[in-house]
Design a protein around this motif. Structure first.
Motif, mmCIF file in Angstrom:
data_model
loop_
_atom_site.group_PDB
_atom_site.id
_atom_site.type_symbol
_atom_site.label_atom_id
_atom_site.label_comp_id
_atom_site.label_asym_id
_atom_site.label_seq_id
_atom_site.Cartn_x
_atom_site.Cartn_y
_atom_site.Cartn_z
ATOM 1 N N SER A 28 0.847 -1.194 0.000
ATOM 2 C CA SER A 28 0.000 0.000 0.000
ATOM 3 C C SER A 28 0.875 1.235 0.000
ATOM 4 O O SER A 28 1.954 1.244 0.600
ATOM 5 N N PRO A 29 0.440 2.282 -0.658
ATOM 6 C CA PRO A 29 1.244 3.500 -0.646
ATOM 7 C C PRO A 29 1.299 4.090 0.752
ATOM 8 O O PRO A 29 0.370 3.950 1.537
ATOM 9 N N THR A 30 2.409 4.734 1.069
ATOM 10 C CA THR A 30 2.551 5.374 2.367
ATOM 11 C C THR A 30 1.562 6.522 2.473
ATOM 12 O O THR A 30 1.466 7.344 1.569
ATOM 13 N N PRO A 31 0.787 6.589 3.547
ATOM 14 C CA PRO A 31 -0.189 7.678 3.681
ATOM 15 C C PRO A 31 0.514 9.032 3.687
ATOM 16 O O PRO A 31 1.645 9.153 4.161
ATOM 17 N N SER A 32 -0.147 10.030 3.124
ATOM 18 C CA SER A 32 0.412 11.365 3.191
ATOM 19 C C SER A 32 0.407 11.803 4.652
ATOM 20 O O SER A 32 -0.516 11.503 5.407
ATOM 21 N N LEU A 33 1.436 12.494 5.056
ATOM 22 C CA LEU A 33 1.612 12.823 6.464
ATOM 23 C C LEU A 33 1.021 14.192 6.775
ATOM 24 O O LEU A 33 1.384 15.192 6.143
ATOM 25 N N GLY A 39 7.098 12.797 13.325
ATOM 26 C CA GLY A 39 7.757 11.730 12.598
ATOM 27 C C GLY A 39 7.423 11.734 11.122
ATOM 28 O O GLY A 39 6.383 12.240 10.699
ATOM 29 N N SER A 40 8.323 11.141 10.340
ATOM 30 C CA SER A 40 8.149 11.118 8.883
ATOM 31 C C SER A 40 7.936 9.720 8.332
ATOM 32 O O SER A 40 7.759 9.544 7.135
ATOM 33 N N SER A 41 7.950 8.704 9.198
ATOM 34 C CA SER A 41 7.744 7.334 8.726
ATOM 35 C C SER A 41 6.255 7.028 8.617
ATOM 36 O O SER A 41 5.404 7.758 9.134
ATOM 37 N N ASP A 42 5.941 5.946 7.937
ATOM 38 C CA ASP A 42 4.561 5.511 7.727
ATOM 39 C C ASP A 42 3.856 5.358 9.080
ATOM 40 O O ASP A 42 4.287 4.567 9.923
ATOM 41 N N PRO A 43 2.770 6.106 9.315
ATOM 42 C CA PRO A 43 2.097 6.049 10.617
ATOM 43 C C PRO A 43 1.010 4.989 10.717
ATOM 44 O O PRO A 43 0.298 4.932 11.713
ATOM 45 N N THR A 44 0.878 4.141 9.698
ATOM 46 C CA THR A 44 -0.242 3.196 9.664
ATOM 47 C C THR A 44 -0.368 2.380 10.937
ATOM 48 O O THR A 44 -1.473 2.147 11.432
ATOM 49 N N ALA A 311 18.027 6.425 18.664
ATOM 50 C CA ALA A 311 16.935 7.399 18.688
ATOM 51 C C ALA A 311 16.825 8.131 17.365
ATOM 52 O O ALA A 311 15.715 8.354 16.849
ATOM 53 N N GLU A 312 17.950 8.489 16.784
ATOM 54 C CA GLU A 312 17.921 9.190 15.503
ATOM 55 C C GLU A 312 17.279 8.336 14.422
ATOM 56 O O GLU A 312 16.525 8.824 13.586
ATOM 57 N N GLN A 313 17.533 7.039 14.456
ATOM 58 C CA GLN A 313 16.978 6.131 13.458
ATOM 59 C C GLN A 313 15.497 5.859 13.677
ATOM 60 O O GLN A 313 14.757 5.622 12.717
ATOM 61 N N ASN A 314 15.038 5.912 14.926
ATOM 62 C CA ASN A 314 13.666 5.515 15.237
ATOM 63 C C ASN A 314 12.702 6.668 15.478
ATOM 64 O O ASN A 314 11.497 6.444 15.559
ATOM 65 N N GLY A 315 13.191 7.874 15.622
ATOM 66 C CA GLY A 315 12.320 9.035 15.605
ATOM 67 C C GLY A 315 11.599 9.376 16.884
ATOM 68 O O GLY A 315 12.097 9.119 17.992
ATOM 69 N N PRO A 316 10.403 9.974 16.766
ATOM 70 C CA PRO A 316 9.753 10.609 17.912
ATOM 71 C C PRO A 316 9.463 9.699 19.083
ATOM 72 O O PRO A 316 9.646 10.106 20.242
ATOM 73 N N ALA A 317 9.007 8.473 18.845
ATOM 74 C CA ALA A 317 8.708 7.589 19.975
ATOM 75 C C ALA A 317 9.968 7.251 20.751
ATOM 76 O O ALA A 317 9.958 7.152 21.982
ATOM 77 N N PRO A 350 5.569 19.624 14.627
ATOM 78 C CA PRO A 350 5.321 21.052 14.825
ATOM 79 C C PRO A 350 5.986 21.554 16.097
ATOM 80 O O PRO A 350 5.974 20.883 17.122
ATOM 81 N N ALA A 351 6.577 22.733 16.023
ATOM 82 C CA ALA A 351 7.294 23.284 17.173
ATOM 83 C C ALA A 351 6.343 23.534 18.325
ATOM 84 O O ALA A 351 5.210 23.980 18.123
ATOM 85 N N PRO A 352 6.769 23.238 19.550
ATOM 86 C CA PRO A 352 5.911 23.495 20.710
ATOM 87 C C PRO A 352 5.726 24.989 20.926
ATOM 88 O O PRO A 352 6.539 25.804 20.482
ATOM 89 N N VAL A 353 4.655 25.335 21.610
ATOM 90 C CA VAL A 353 4.388 26.739 21.910
ATOM 91 C C VAL A 353 5.469 27.297 22.814
ATOM 92 O O VAL A 353 5.958 28.396 22.630
ATOM 93 N N ALA A 354 5.869 26.506 23.810
ATOM 94 C CA ALA A 354 6.906 26.954 24.729
ATOM 95 C C ALA A 354 7.609 25.738 25.287
ATOM 96 O O ALA A 354 6.991 24.720 25.545
ATOM 97 N N ALA A 355 8.900 25.866 25.468
ATOM 98 C CA ALA A 355 9.675 24.801 26.092
ATOM 99 C C ALA A 355 10.581 25.455 27.104
ATOM 100 O O ALA A 355 11.390 26.314 26.766
ATOM 101 N N SER A 356 10.438 25.082 28.352
ATOM 102 C CA SER A 356 11.201 25.754 29.391
ATOM 103 C C SER A 356 11.668 24.773 30.438
ATOM 104 O O SER A 356 10.987 23.807 30.756
#
Length: 392
Positions: A28-33, A39-44, A311-317, A350-356
């Motif tokens: 199946s085609p990768t869903p548009s993100l 993250g940029s990987s397939d979120p299915t 972590a760099e290879q596996n992304g946000p999680a 998306p960038a957070p509103v604030a990080a402190s």
């Protein structure tokens, strides 16, 4: 809570795969993100899970996520209150073809509770989870599936985040803790938790399930876990096993498992000596929640030295898991082995509103944590796609 698919999903994939024709279908085609997704990987198979972990991790370090990120997660919810792993078209109502699951639903409930302003969505999610509770008090990955330690644990986290008492969340007179205790092994077998009984009904120690169950047996979850001031991490059998005793026994197993090299090993065939970074991060949280930061010092130090490439290879999680591990043990997520985990996580969406790193009084949170540890255990290296995989 490693960056992997759930045991139930993997099992379903195997079953489906064996039933397909000999000629393989085109993938199946990768869903548009969507722009709000981390993250940029397939979120299915992990979209809701990784988004939930990202939002929870940002909440734990006092960073307010972008409204688009929270809105994307909220928009994944079905009218029933349940969440699927991912649906590409949230505008289309969920039907029988949309596979909802307890893990995505419970993780999303915790994330939306942490984000605030989504009380109705959280209530609906928890109501759905209650409606699919098994007679033994636990939950499987899918509604009606046999209870497992991982799914039951993440639901306990959702109940706590919503203000419900898991001990009073009964089905057939049994609570989620009853389901977990049935999966606890005696000290002769290490004191660990099993994922589920095997086909012969035997319980087998499972580090992934143990890390999740220790946190849940302590009455907490992804969004609410806090390190204990100190606690027991020795194994002791009891005539009437309590959640607290089972948590201590499970922590004892984890402590032993990481004692040699500082990490948990992968159980993939042929990978006996390969580290499992995600499970090690989860073990750090479990050890800190049960035994305090000192109990997780060695595996946390190992992660600081070795987890950057993973972590760099596996992304946000993966970044979220490391943030949760660092935060649970008093380390600084903005300088974790030289890596700013929060910056790396936010760069995937998306960038957070604030990080402190400041609390409401303007005092550095990390300075306060460090000072407290200096007075107690000393400063040093200090201490869960979700994609759950059944461990043998």
């Amino acid at each position: 809570m490693n960056v992997r698919r759930s045991a139930a999903v993997l099992a379903a994939t195997v079953v489906i795969g064996t039933a397909t024709p000999a000629v393989a279908a085109s993938p199946s085609p990768t869903p548009s993100l969507p722009s709000g997704l981390y993250g940029s990987s397939d979120p299915t198979y992990d979209g809701v899970w990784r988004q939930s972990l990202a939002l929870i991790a940002l909440h734990r370090v006092h960073a307010e996520p972008a409204a688009a990120a929270v809105g994307w997660l909220a928009g994944q919810q079905c009218a029933s209150g349940a969440f699927p792993a991912f649906r590409a078209n949230p505008a289309k109502a969920c039907d029988a073809k949309v596979m909802v699951d307890t893990n995505s639903t419970a993780a999303a409930a915790q994330a939306l509770s942490a984000a605030g302003g989504h009380g109705t969505a959280v209530t609906k999610a928890v109501s759905w989870l209650r409606s699919v509770q098994n007679e033994d008090g636990g939950w499987g990955y899918t509604p009606g599936g046999a209870s497992d330690a991982n799914s039951t644990s993440v639901v306990i986290g959702a109940l706590k985040a919503s203000g419900d008492d898991p001990a009073k969340t009964l089905k057939g007179g049994r609570s989620p803790y009853d389901a977990l205790l049935k999966l606890s092994l005696p000290c002769a077998d290490g004191g660990a938790f099993a994922y589920q009984p095997d086909k012969k009904g035997k319980l087998r120690a499972n580090a992934d399930a143990t890390a999740a169950a220790v946190v849940a047996a302590r009455g907490t979850g992804l969004s609410t876990a806090r390190a204990a001031t100190k606690g027991e991490t020795t194994c002791a059998d009891a005539p009437h096993l309590s959640p607290a005793r089972a948590a201590a026994n499970g922590a004892s197993f984890l402590a032993g498992a990481v004692a040699k090299g500082g990490y948990l090993k992968s159980v993939l065939p042929g990978a006996e000596d390969q580290p499992d970074y995600g499970n090690t991060a989860d073990a750090v949280v479990a050890l800190a929640v049960q035994g305090g930061p000192g109990a997780a010092r060695e595996p946390l130090a190992w992660l600081e030295r070795n987890s950057a490439k993973w972590a760099e290879q596996n992304g946000p999680a993966a970044y979220a898991q490391l943030i949760l591990a660092a935060e649970a043990g008093g380390a600084d997520p903005s300088d974790f082995g030289g890596t700013d985990l929060v910056e790396r996580l936010t760069a995937t969406g998306p960038a957070p509103v604030a990080a402190s790193s400041q609390d409401d009084s303007g005092t550095s949170v990390w300075w306060v944590v460090g000072a407290g540890l200096a007075a107690g255990a000393g400063i040093g290296f200090l201490l869960s796609t979700r994609n759950k995989r059944k461990r043998p």
